[in-house]
Design an enzyme around this catalytic site. Sequence first.
Site, short mmCIF file in Angstrom:
data_model
loop_
_atom_site.label_atom_id
_atom_site.label_comp_id
_atom_site.label_asym_id
_atom_site.label_seq_id
_atom_site.Cartn_x
_atom_site.Cartn_y
_atom_site.Cartn_z
N GLU A 207 -3.73 -0.39 8.27
CA GLU A 207 -2.58 0.10 9.05
C GLU A 207 -2.65 -0.44 10.46
O GLU A 207 -3.72 -0.45 11.07
CB GLU A 207 -2.57 1.64 9.17
CG GLU A 207 -2.15 2.36 7.93
CD GLU A 207 -2.09 3.88 8.12
OE1 GLU A 207 -1.89 4.36 9.26
OE2 GLU A 207 -2.26 4.57 7.11
N ARG B 18 0.86 -1.19 0.00
CA ARG B 18 0.00 0.00 0.00
C ARG B 18 0.90 1.25 0.00
O ARG B 18 1.71 1.41 0.90
CB ARG B 18 -0.90 -0.02 1.24
CG ARG B 18 -1.76 1.19 1.34
CD ARG B 18 -2.71 1.21 2.56
NE ARG B 18 -3.29 2.54 2.57
CZ ARG B 18 -3.46 3.28 3.65
NH1 ARG B 18 -3.18 2.82 4.86
NH2 ARG B 18 -3.95 4.49 3.56
N ASN C 127 -7.67 1.41 9.91
CA ASN C 127 -6.38 1.71 10.51
C ASN C 127 -6.58 1.71 12.02
O ASN C 127 -7.35 2.53 12.55
CB ASN C 127 -5.87 3.08 10.08
CG ASN C 127 -5.60 3.16 8.58
OD1 ASN C 127 -5.70 2.17 7.86
ND2 ASN C 127 -5.26 4.34 8.11
N HIS D 68 -3.64 10.85 0.41
CA HIS D 68 -3.09 10.66 1.75
C HIS D 68 -2.55 12.02 2.22
O HIS D 68 -1.36 12.19 2.44
CB HIS D 68 -2.01 9.57 1.74
CG HIS D 68 -1.69 9.00 3.09
ND1 HIS D 68 -1.77 7.65 3.40
CD2 HIS D 68 -1.28 9.59 4.23
CE1 HIS D 68 -1.41 7.44 4.66
NE2 HIS D 68 -1.10 8.60 5.19
N TYR E 287 -4.69 1.82 15.84
CA TYR E 287 -3.50 1.99 16.68
C TYR E 287 -3.83 1.80 18.16
O TYR E 287 -3.17 1.06 18.86
CB TYR E 287 -2.85 3.36 16.43
CG TYR E 287 -2.22 3.41 15.05
CD1 TYR E 287 -0.92 2.96 14.85
CD2 TYR E 287 -2.94 3.85 13.95
CE1 TYR E 287 -0.34 2.97 13.59
CE2 TYR E 287 -2.37 3.86 12.68
CZ TYR E 287 -1.08 3.41 12.50
OH TYR E 287 -0.51 3.40 11.25
N GLU F 120 -7.95 8.00 6.08
CA GLU F 120 -8.33 8.63 7.35
C GLU F 120 -8.94 10.03 7.18
O GLU F 120 -8.31 11.04 7.47
CB GLU F 120 -7.12 8.72 8.29
CG GLU F 120 -6.55 7.36 8.66
CD GLU F 120 -5.31 7.45 9.55
OE1 GLU F 120 -4.85 8.57 9.85
OE2 GLU F 120 -4.79 6.39 9.94
#
Length: 457
Positions: free
Chosen positions: A365, A87, A302, A131, A304, A176
């Site tokens: 991600e 990606r 994504n 992005h 985290y 995002e």
Amino acid sequence: MTQNSAATTPLDLPRFPKDFLWGVATSAYQIEGALTEDGRGQSIWDRFCQEPGRIARGDNAAVACDHYHRYREDVALIADLGVGAYRFSIGWTRIQPNGCGAPNPKGLDFYSRLVDELLARGIRPTPTLFHWDLPQALQDAGGWRNRDTAKRFTDFVQIVAGRLGDRVTRWITHNETFEHSILGHVVGTHAPGLRLWTDAFPVVHHLLLSHGMAVQVLRASLPRSTQIGIAQSMAPARPASERPQDRSAAGMLDLLHARQHCEPLLLGRYPDELAAFGISQSAIVDGDLATIAQPLDFLGINYYNPHYVQAAPPGSPVPLMPAEPPAQYERTELGWPIVPQGLTQMLLELRERYAETLPPLIITENGMALADAPDADGRVDDPRRVRYLQDHLLALRKAMEGGVDVRGYFVWSLLDNFEWADGYRPRFGLVHVDYPTQRRTPKTSYRWYRELIAAQQ
Ligand code: IFM
């Protein structure tokens, strides 16, 4: 301190389905460098980096990982990992220096060479079309506040699809939309550095609208089998305490983040509560929500960590504010708490909330920042990252066993890179980059990920 399990070998991990997709991710601005080469135009991040005090230590992305010149070496590293997909993102200003008009052939050639190099090594290119590096010329005309930017984006998408669509079979429209809108347009810590507070809704809406329009363009011009999705961040919103005010703050964060950025895509409407929150939705034009809610082949997630939140003191301009994560969680170099079980919980909730319309998921991600440095022998040992990845994969497997349809997993990131306003200190890579020499050194986590993938075959 940590509640996470001790690191074990990849062979101890539960097996993933045979056709599960393994990948690594990067983005153009964070790795390419060469900002003034081959006709590239200025992006909002070029401008932002020039403003004093915006980026930690005054870092900038002029060279970054010099990937623009070293992409062959980087593709070789990707190939040695054994992943099936890479990606990356397409820098808009390499293709259209001012965000509109005739394409710059040299910019298109670069991505075309990259795609060919990947395909020659059996790696499926998975480009992200936006992005965060908007052309500065479009920002000068209002950026994402301006509805016309969505139209400009689709022109760009058409150009890129026309050149790469014969070889690229999986596309991601945006990365995002929550972070780009909130960090860039609400609190101003990312480019373009605006503080629009509740007036930022048009930014959100035009980003989502441009996603839907881009899907339409891709579908109209590419084969039916082409896979199209979007990468959205998901972080469970957790209250700092059980106080009703903090619980309500967590509900608001969930509304502004997950629900505002997913429901238009998955349900074709914004949550009603946004209006009650005082957010004007006058930017919405009839038919927009149908455009946004295009059927998707996958939803990229994504993940985290969860976000901890509390009620703001009376009289504050906004009713909620970030809270410290509970002390029992180990933290990354960026201070983010490590909570793998948050991934399981978020995925299960997502499936429960949107059972009818949720497409298959891909984790686009996941990874951690450390301050990695080579030891005296030149090795970069990062056992904490190995444990982080392992614990998150175990958490992912748990969600899949609970019935969540997840088709793939991308580590963020292949290389240490330019971590936006935090500059170069936080290192997310499986591969260490020594910035002065541009020497690449695969870390322990790189070898671990390679073994893990090999063990799944
Ligand atoms: O580096 C970023 C990336 O650009 C978007 N997702 C989060 C990463 C880590 O902060």
